[in-house]
Write an enzyme that holds these catalytic residues in place. Sequence first.
Site, PDB file in Angstrom:
ATOM      1  CG  HIS A  77      49.012  28.912  38.462  1.00 47.68           C
ATOM      2  ND1 HIS A  77      50.239  28.313  38.497  1.00 47.68           N
ATOM      3  CD2 HIS A  77      49.217  30.180  38.883  1.00 47.68           C
ATOM      4  CE1 HIS A  77      51.142  29.178  38.930  1.00 47.68           C
ATOM      5  NE2 HIS A  77      50.551  30.312  39.162  1.00 47.68           N
TER       6      HIS A  77
ATOM      7  CG  HIS B  11      52.163  37.827  38.395  1.00 47.74           C
ATOM      8  ND1 HIS B  11      51.495  37.725  39.586  1.00 47.74           N
ATOM      9  CD2 HIS B  11      52.389  36.537  38.003  1.00 47.74           C
ATOM     10  CE1 HIS B  11      51.347  36.452  39.905  1.00 47.74           C
ATOM     11  NE2 HIS B  11      51.862  35.703  38.957  1.00 47.74           N
TER      12      HIS B  11
ATOM     13  CG  HIS C 148      51.389  31.389  35.936  1.00 45.56           C
ATOM     14  ND1 HIS C 148      52.544  30.796  36.380  1.00 45.56           N
ATOM     15  CD2 HIS C 148      51.177  32.442  36.762  1.00 45.56           C
ATOM     16  CE1 HIS C 148      53.006  31.455  37.432  1.00 45.56           C
ATOM     17  NE2 HIS C 148      52.194  32.476  37.690  1.00 45.56           N
TER      18      HIS C 148
ATOM     19  CD  GLU D 201      55.250  33.966  39.850  1.00 43.26           C
ATOM     20  OE1 GLU D 201      54.189  34.080  39.210  1.00 43.26           O
ATOM     21  OE2 GLU D 201      55.359  33.239  40.848  1.00 43.26           O
TER      22      GLU D 201
ATOM     23  CG  HIS E 113      53.781  31.268  45.080  1.00 45.43           C
ATOM     24  ND1 HIS E 113      53.608  32.576  45.459  1.00 45.43           N
ATOM     25  CD2 HIS E 113      54.157  31.324  43.780  1.00 45.43           C
ATOM     26  CE1 HIS E 113      53.865  33.377  44.446  1.00 45.43           C
ATOM     27  NE2 HIS E 113      54.210  32.645  43.415  1.00 45.43           N
TER      28      HIS E 113
HETATM   29 FE   LIG Z   1      52.264  33.663  39.390  1.00 43.41          FE
END
Ligand SMILES: [Fe+2]
Length: 302
Positions: free
Chosen positions: A195, A209, A149, A260, A241
């Site tokens: 996402h 990112h 993502h 990430e 997260h």
């Molecule tokens: Fe992310």
Amino acid sequence: MGILRLAHVDVVVTDLDLATAYYTEVIGMLETERDADSVYLKCWDEPGHHSLRLVYGPRVGFDQMSFRVERESDLDELENAVQRYGFPVSRVSKGDRIGQGESITFQTPSGQVMELVHDIEFVGRSTARVNPSPVVEGLKGIAPPRMDHVLVTCEEVGEATKFYESVLGFRTTEQLLDGQGHQVATWMERSHSPHDLALVTGKNGGLHHFAYWLDDWDHVRRSADVLAYNGIQVDVGPTRHGITRGNTIYFFDPLGTRNEVFTGGYRPDPDFPTITWTEDNIGRAVFYYEGDLNTRFMTVHT
Ligand SMILES: [Fe+2]
């Protein structure tokens, strides 16, 4: 129909050799092609020509984000929809861009250049198509199986989210609201993952990112070992997260673009009810264990 998934992220680098060395040796992507100003890279489990294009330029920045659509006819429909919304659209002819056919590009209300493409050159995964082994020998570095993502910044998250939802068909899985109920950040999907694209308040056109998918938490731990061994600047993590429930590490490439690695999370259906976070919980929303954002969080390139 419509957008399938992220196709590739194009970032501007000031040192093509340094960036290529990092993305092949530390991340472990495979170089598929290069031309005068660009290097094209893919992850080992991706069939397409590239998921990252490093473009040489005088200033580190974000060139564009490219998403793949399911059918050729989606390009016409989405071109019309974007134009009806009031944004000009350019057609890029087959043969003009390496590794793909015809595409459309436009600037979005969040200020990024977005490309939509259907025809992608398939160069094949590193596993066999018949009776494949789950183990691939000879991979370097972190070796993520695929790109996952992109998180971008913009001034008006609410307005931009409306565009991505109503014009491009993204579904919002999570939102972070301020005390007045305005969207400060949103997370949107097309691929039934938490996402594919997320927006956070910041400069228009910025890249916060892009993220690689890992298969499990053990791979996140091994990624932290690889980053430490190679002296890479870790931003946050390994951690989790609150939003997306994913496990993560944020870190920087040698030129300062945030990367990430990400795994976990849930699998939203198209009727997934949007999850809301309130701004007084922003720390846990973003980094659940730390409960706080660090001072570098808003470092972005445009
Ligand atoms: Fe992310």
